[in-house]
Design a protein around this motif. Structure first.
Motif, PDB file in Angstrom:
ATOM      1  N   SER A  52       1.272  -0.567   0.024  1.00 17.93           N
ATOM      2  CA  SER A  52      -0.255  -0.107  -0.114  1.00 17.93           C
ATOM      3  C   SER A  52       0.864   1.213   0.262  1.00 17.93           C
ATOM      4  O   SER A  52       1.994   1.320   0.407  1.00 17.93           O
ATOM      5  CB  SER A  52      -1.235   0.093   1.280  1.00 17.93           C
ATOM      6  OG  SER A  52      -0.050   0.477   2.156  1.00 17.93           O
ATOM      7  N   THR A  53       0.023   2.334  -0.034  1.00 17.93           N
ATOM      8  CA  THR A  53       0.991   3.434  -0.473  1.00 17.93           C
ATOM      9  C   THR A  53      -0.283   4.503   0.636  1.00 17.93           C
ATOM     10  O   THR A  53      -1.011   4.491   0.170  1.00 17.93           O
ATOM     11  CB  THR A  53       1.345   4.262  -1.913  1.00 17.93           C
ATOM     12  OG1 THR A  53       2.174   2.929  -2.371  1.00 17.93           O
ATOM     13  CG2 THR A  53       1.827   5.510  -1.728  1.00 17.93           C
ATOM     14  N   ASN A  54       0.516   5.897   1.180  1.00 19.61           N
ATOM     15  CA  ASN A  54      -0.284   6.609   1.837  1.00 19.61           C
ATOM     16  C   ASN A  54      -0.414   7.823   1.811  1.00 19.61           C
ATOM     17  O   ASN A  54       0.285   8.428   0.544  1.00 19.61           O
ATOM     18  CB  ASN A  54      -0.244   6.065   3.828  1.00 19.61           C
ATOM     19  CG  ASN A  54       1.249   7.322   4.001  1.00 19.61           C
ATOM     20  OD1 ASN A  54       2.275   7.332   3.328  1.00 19.61           O
ATOM     21  ND2 ASN A  54       2.080   7.003   4.865  1.00 19.61           N
ATOM     22  N   ALA A  55      -0.693   8.840   1.903  1.00 20.52           N
ATOM     23  CA  ALA A  55      -0.701  10.375   1.525  1.00 20.52           C
ATOM     24  C   ALA A  55       0.446  11.284   1.405  1.00 20.52           C
ATOM     25  O   ALA A  55       0.609  12.171   0.771  1.00 20.52           O
ATOM     26  CB  ALA A  55      -1.993  10.440   2.523  1.00 20.52           C
ATOM     27  N   LYS A  56       1.072  10.079   2.598  1.00 24.05           N
ATOM     28  CA  LYS A  56       2.945  11.391   2.751  1.00 24.05           C
ATOM     29  C   LYS A  56       3.486  10.419   1.452  1.00 24.05           C
ATOM     30  O   LYS A  56       4.051  10.932   1.316  1.00 24.05           O
ATOM     31  CB  LYS A  56       2.974  11.086   3.813  1.00 24.05           C
ATOM     32  CG  LYS A  56       2.571  11.997   5.092  1.00 24.05           C
ATOM     33  CD  LYS A  56       2.660  11.573   6.412  1.00 24.05           C
ATOM     34  CE  LYS A  56       1.958  12.628   7.455  1.00 24.05           C
ATOM     35  NZ  LYS A  56       1.835  12.527   8.927  1.00 24.05           N
ATOM     36  N   GLY A  57       3.295   9.600   0.735  1.00 21.81           N
ATOM     37  CA  GLY A  57       4.076   9.213   0.125  1.00 21.81           C
ATOM     38  C   GLY A  57       4.361   8.069   0.311  1.00 21.81           C
ATOM     39  O   GLY A  57       5.825   6.966  -0.112  1.00 21.81           O
ATOM     40  N   TRP A  58       4.277   7.022   1.530  1.00 16.17           N
ATOM     41  CA  TRP A  58       4.879   6.090   2.227  1.00 16.17           C
ATOM     42  C   TRP A  58       4.280   4.857   1.735  1.00 16.17           C
ATOM     43  O   TRP A  58       3.249   4.911   1.789  1.00 16.17           O
ATOM     44  CB  TRP A  58       5.213   6.368   3.881  1.00 16.17           C
ATOM     45  CG  TRP A  58       6.302   6.990   3.848  1.00 16.17           C
ATOM     46  CD1 TRP A  58       6.716   9.280   4.077  1.00 16.17           C
ATOM     47  CD2 TRP A  58       7.531   6.478   5.143  1.00 16.17           C
ATOM     48  NE1 TRP A  58       7.322   9.025   5.065  1.00 16.17           N
ATOM     49  CE2 TRP A  58       8.114   8.691   5.376  1.00 16.17           C
ATOM     50  CE3 TRP A  58       7.702   5.612   6.054  1.00 16.17           C
ATOM     51  CZ2 TRP A  58       9.201   8.180   6.309  1.00 16.17           C
ATOM     52  CZ3 TRP A  58       9.566   5.926   7.071  1.00 16.17           C
ATOM     53  CH2 TRP A  58       9.834   6.794   6.696  1.00 16.17           C
ATOM     54  N   SER A  59       5.044   3.941   1.254  1.00 20.23           N
ATOM     55  CA  SER A  59       4.390   2.606   1.073  1.00 20.23           C
ATOM     56  C   SER A  59       4.866   1.290   1.743  1.00 20.23           C
ATOM     57  O   SER A  59       6.233   1.289   2.693  1.00 20.23           O
ATOM     58  CB  SER A  59       5.680   2.333  -0.159  1.00 20.23           C
ATOM     59  OG  SER A  59       6.085   2.395  -0.168  1.00 20.23           O
ATOM     60  N   LYS A  60       4.327   0.821   2.441  1.00 20.23           N
ATOM     61  CA  LYS A  60       4.477  -0.625   3.210  1.00 20.23           C
ATOM     62  C   LYS A  60       4.926  -1.631   2.154  1.00 20.23           C
ATOM     63  O   LYS A  60       3.945  -1.715   0.761  1.00 20.23           O
ATOM     64  CB  LYS A  60       3.379  -0.386   3.894  1.00 20.23           C
ATOM     65  CG  LYS A  60       3.909  -1.687   4.894  1.00 20.23           C
ATOM     66  CD  LYS A  60       1.789  -2.482   5.444  1.00 20.23           C
ATOM     67  CE  LYS A  60       1.948  -1.142   6.312  1.00 20.23           C
ATOM     68  NZ  LYS A  60       0.533  -1.650   7.349  1.00 20.23           N
ATOM     69  N   GLU A  61       5.595  -2.302   1.675  1.00 22.24           N
ATOM     70  CA  GLU A  61       6.508  -2.903   1.159  1.00 22.24           C
ATOM     71  C   GLU A  61       7.096  -4.277   1.893  1.00 22.24           C
ATOM     72  O   GLU A  61       7.943  -4.535   3.209  1.00 22.24           O
ATOM     73  CB  GLU A  61       8.095  -1.980   0.591  1.00 22.24           C
ATOM     74  CG  GLU A  61       7.672  -0.997  -0.476  1.00 22.24           C
ATOM     75  CD  GLU A  61       8.912  -0.477  -0.973  1.00 22.24           C
ATOM     76  OE1 GLU A  61       9.682  -1.293  -1.640  1.00 22.24           O
ATOM     77  OE2 GLU A  61       8.789   0.807  -1.690  1.00 22.24           O
ATOM     78  N   PHE A  62       7.542  -5.315   0.600  1.00 17.91           N
ATOM     79  CA  PHE A  62       7.440  -6.923   1.066  1.00 17.91           C
ATOM     80  C   PHE A  62       9.112  -6.766   0.234  1.00 17.91           C
ATOM     81  O   PHE A  62       9.073  -6.660  -0.669  1.00 17.91           O
ATOM     82  CB  PHE A  62       5.972  -7.448   1.042  1.00 17.91           C
ATOM     83  CG  PHE A  62       7.137  -8.989   1.050  1.00 17.91           C
ATOM     84  CD1 PHE A  62       7.846 -10.106   2.040  1.00 17.91           C
ATOM     85  CD2 PHE A  62       6.400 -10.290   0.036  1.00 17.91           C
ATOM     86  CE1 PHE A  62       8.707 -10.409   2.428  1.00 17.91           C
ATOM     87  CE2 PHE A  62       7.307 -11.065   0.681  1.00 17.91           C
ATOM     88  CZ  PHE A  62       7.771 -12.107   1.405  1.00 17.91           C
TER      89      PHE A  62
END
Lengths: 71, 71
Positions: free
Chosen positions: A16-26
């Motif tokens: 996923s990617t949040n509004a601040k541009g940070w992404s949760k990654e595997f």
């Protein structure tokens, strides 16, 4: 942080990617030049800053796969 | 911690257990009586103490499943 090194050896999946541009990654990540580990955490867009996360051994990934089949 | 509540709604899978008895688990957890979320973190044997962990939405779990197929 000069004594802390990491390398994203393989980007496997963005979860996923949040509004601040940070992404949760595997990813597969090598910490301090050690053997790479599977890893889930959040990263900024440039992949320079990261959140706390969880690393996984091959065995843990195998168990996680099994768990995901059940749900 | 009196204002902090959690309930392990469903234990899905134990990924590993370390020498101190803490286990890395994949669970469905409700935090402060909110809708339960998928969750990976470490717990002590009594499931009273926990490490920092990662929660996942349904969409993130779907992406994670896809990522795990690829490896």
């Amino acid at each position: 942080m000069s004594d802390f090194q990491f390398e994203i050896v393989k980007h496997i999946k963005t979860l996923s990617t949040n509004a601040k541009g940070w992404s949760k990654e595997f990813n597969l990540v090598s910490w301090n030049k050690r053997a790479p580990k599977y890893d889930i955490r959040e990263w900024d867009e440039e992949h320079l800053k990261m959140s706390k996360g969880i690393t996984f051994t091959e065995d843990e990934i195998a168990e996680l796969k099994e768990g995901l089949i059940d749900i």
